[in-house]
Design a protein around this motif. Structure first.
Motif, short mmCIF file in Angstrom:
data_model
loop_
_atom_site.label_atom_id
_atom_site.label_comp_id
_atom_site.label_asym_id
_atom_site.label_seq_id
_atom_site.Cartn_x
_atom_site.Cartn_y
_atom_site.Cartn_z
N VAL A 148 4.99 9.45 7.80
CA VAL A 148 3.56 9.18 7.93
C VAL A 148 3.05 9.90 9.18
CG1 VAL A 148 1.83 7.37 8.31
CG2 VAL A 148 3.76 6.95 6.77
N ASP A 195 -5.05 5.60 6.18
CA ASP A 195 -4.24 4.53 5.60
C ASP A 195 -4.12 3.31 6.51
OD1 ASP A 195 -3.58 5.82 3.14
OD2 ASP A 195 -2.22 7.12 4.23
N GLY A 247 -0.75 4.77 -2.83
CA GLY A 247 -1.43 3.71 -2.10
C GLY A 247 -1.75 2.51 -2.96
N VAL A 282 0.83 -1.21 0.00
CA VAL A 282 0.00 0.00 0.00
C VAL A 282 0.86 1.25 0.00
CG1 VAL A 282 -1.97 -1.15 1.06
CG2 VAL A 282 -0.26 -0.06 2.53
N ARG A 335 0.06 10.56 4.10
CA ARG A 335 -0.25 9.22 4.59
C ARG A 335 -0.48 9.28 6.08
NH1 ARG A 335 1.17 5.61 0.71
NH2 ARG A 335 -0.52 4.43 1.67
N GLN A 382 -7.50 1.56 5.19
CA GLN A 382 -7.13 0.67 4.08
C GLN A 382 -6.39 -0.56 4.60
OE1 GLN A 382 -4.64 2.51 1.11
NE2 GLN A 382 -4.83 0.81 -0.31
N THR A 383 -5.62 -0.38 5.68
CA THR A 383 -4.87 -1.49 6.27
C THR A 383 -5.11 -1.51 7.77
OG1 THR A 383 -3.14 -1.27 4.59
CG2 THR A 383 -2.60 -2.55 6.56
#
Length: 506
Positions: free
Chosen positions: A67, A184, A33, A21, A83, A207-208
């Protein structure tokens, strides 16, 4: 921090998922991503297996790439190339355990319900975060801004920096909204406590997702003994087997791991506790409950009847009146009583930490009838003034005594004793476990997910203790030698300030 073999294997597997990702830990690169599909993994291990150590190592590596860790106290403006990472726990107390390990963590509610801030707060926050020029703020002198910056450079806490400058971050919150913006990466600690609905909510945002959990704990009520990570494919479960050296030297964890022996009976386990207590003062066998300890860390029980009797004994020991609370009495939030049309007010309370299971200390009556001043244990901004319904259950009486009753608001039970289910996710320096209840559970013969219920209860109960375990063998209570009070609490300001949302609760 040197990772063990199983930690290193889990680290590498998670790194591969993050690389897919666009978060490449190995080559220290951030790229675009993935395909937008949510990926879920679980890191599973018993107490002492190094789950928190692994989580902290991953957070450090991810943050080093630039991040942004979203802690709930402030999130900078969304940019398409930014991110994000959030480290979450089901309760304030569980989040505070992570913060004590140097990880910027917050509650699931605080991320799902995001705050709307006054523009002045955004100016200060952007400057402290290094994203904007030094602001001109009418309420703060240059000296106060300097103090705030010096504090933030060390502690990375915006509310803490504002407190250093003489302001409270919560005073700048003008409302709350259900989060729509995706994120994210989400690390979810104490994931054995979350249910399938909460996991679905998180999957809509992240997303994760990486779930960190202990399979030996108790499953959420209503899930038939199963946990959310049980449904994951086996290749998505990363198991930590090794108990680390610093944990292996802990007699409390020795007792916890002994419960995995299928042949171990309750009598055998109590014998092990007696032997541990004879060799190490971190395990204490006691004939009576200590009332003073109950004021800040509840006695852990299995049965509701036991809980109510112990609470009644605690209140009598402090000469508490039946129809009023003493300053310093512990409470447990039992949910929010608000109709659907008041959803925003529910969000306000939940985002401030008043969620089901939250531990609070009663500070006194509020400024309006039906309001109470409360200290929310583990919250970054712990002092709130909320509409409340406080009920004290009394032995052999069907109806509880209602101490205060707003038309709507947060509902509380007394917190001097709690069930082991409600204690899950929390830790205290010293914990009293009421052994007669666990004996009753062993006699009941109930099995949960293939394990005798008394062993699951005992495992959760004794692993709530950070430094000392008290194993209480009899129905007796030691009277306190000091009165109840709040001098031990970290009070950030002498007076509580009502937010606009607090004032509108009734």
């Amino acid at each position: 921090m040197i990772l063990s073999d199983d930690q290193a294997e889990a680290y590498d597997t998670i790194s591969e998922v993050l690389k897919s990702v666009g978060v490449d830990l190995e080559n220290e690169l951030l790229t675009s991503g993935g395909d937008g599909k949510t990926q879920v993994l679980a890191v599973l291990g018993k107490a002492g297996s190094g789950k928190t150590m692994l989580l902290a190592r991953l957070v450090t590596a991810i943050e080093a790439l630039g991040v942004e860790t979203v802690s709930g106290e402030y999130e900078s403006k969304k940019h398409k190339d930014k991110r994000t990472l959030a480290v979450l726990a089901p309760t304030n107390k569980a989040a505070s355990v992570l913060r004590n390990h140097g990880v910027s963590a917050t509650t699931i509610h605080r991320i799902i319900y995001t705050p709307l801030y006054d523009p002045e707060y955004e100016q200060i926050a952007e400057w402290l975060s290094g994203n904007a020029e030094r602001p001109k703020v009418e309420a703060l002198s240059d000296e106060a801004l300097d103090r705030a910056k010096a504090f933030f450079d060390i502690h990375k806490s915006i509310p803490g920096a504002l407190a250093k400058a003489g302001l409270r971050g919560s005073d700048f919150i003008i409302g709350w909204k259900r989060r729509q913006d995706p994120m994210d990466i989400g690390f979810i600690d104490e994931s054995s406590m979350i249910d399938d609905k909460q996991l679905d909510d998180l999957k809509e945002i992240f997303q994760t997702l990486v779930l960190f959990g202990d399979p030996a704990q108790l499953a959420p009520v209503g899930q038939s003994g199963s946990m959310t990570f049980d449904k994951l494919p086996e290749k998505r479960k990363l198991i930590l087997h090794r108990v680390h050296r610093q944990a292996a030297d802990n007699p409390i964890l020795d007792l916890a791991h002994a419960l995995s022996d299928p042949a171990l009976s309750f009598a055998d386990f109590e014998q092990m506790i007696d032997e541990a207590a004879a060799k190490d003062d971190r395990v204490v066998v006691a004939t009576r409950v200590d009332a003073e300890k109950m004021a800040r860390s509840p006695v852990l029980v299995w049965r509701n009847a036991t809980r109510i009797r112990l609470i009644s004994a605690f209140r009598k020991a402090y000469d508490a009146p039946e129809t009023a609370l003493l300053t310093g009495e512990p409470l447990i939030c039992d949910g929010i009583e608000l109709p659907l049309k008041h959803r925003k007010k529910r969000i306000d309370l939940e985002a401030r930490g008043l969620i089901k299971g939250a531990q609070c200390i009663y500070l006194g009556p509020g400024k309006k009838p039906g309001f109470s001043r409360l200290y929310v244990t583990g919250a970054s901004d712990p002092q709130v003034n909320a509409a409340s319904i406080i009920q004290i259950e009394i032995p052999d009486r069907e109806e509880p005594e209602i101490i205060t009753a707003a038309r709507m608001g947060a509902v509380f039970l007394h917190g001097a004793a709690v069930t082991i289910h409600k204690a899950q996710g929390s830790q205290w320096p010293e914990v009293q476990v009421f052994a007669p209840d666990l004996y009753a559970a062993s006699r009941a013969g109930r099995i949960e997910a293939g394990i005798p219920l008394w062993k699951r209860l005992a495992y959760v109960a004794i692993t709530r203790a950070e430094t000392r375990l008290y194993w209480i063998k009899r129905y007796m209570l030691a009277r306190p030698t000091n009165p109840l009070g709040i001098a031990d609490l970290d009070m950030k300001a002498p007076d509580l300030v009502l937010t606009s949302s607090d004032e509108n609760q009734t």
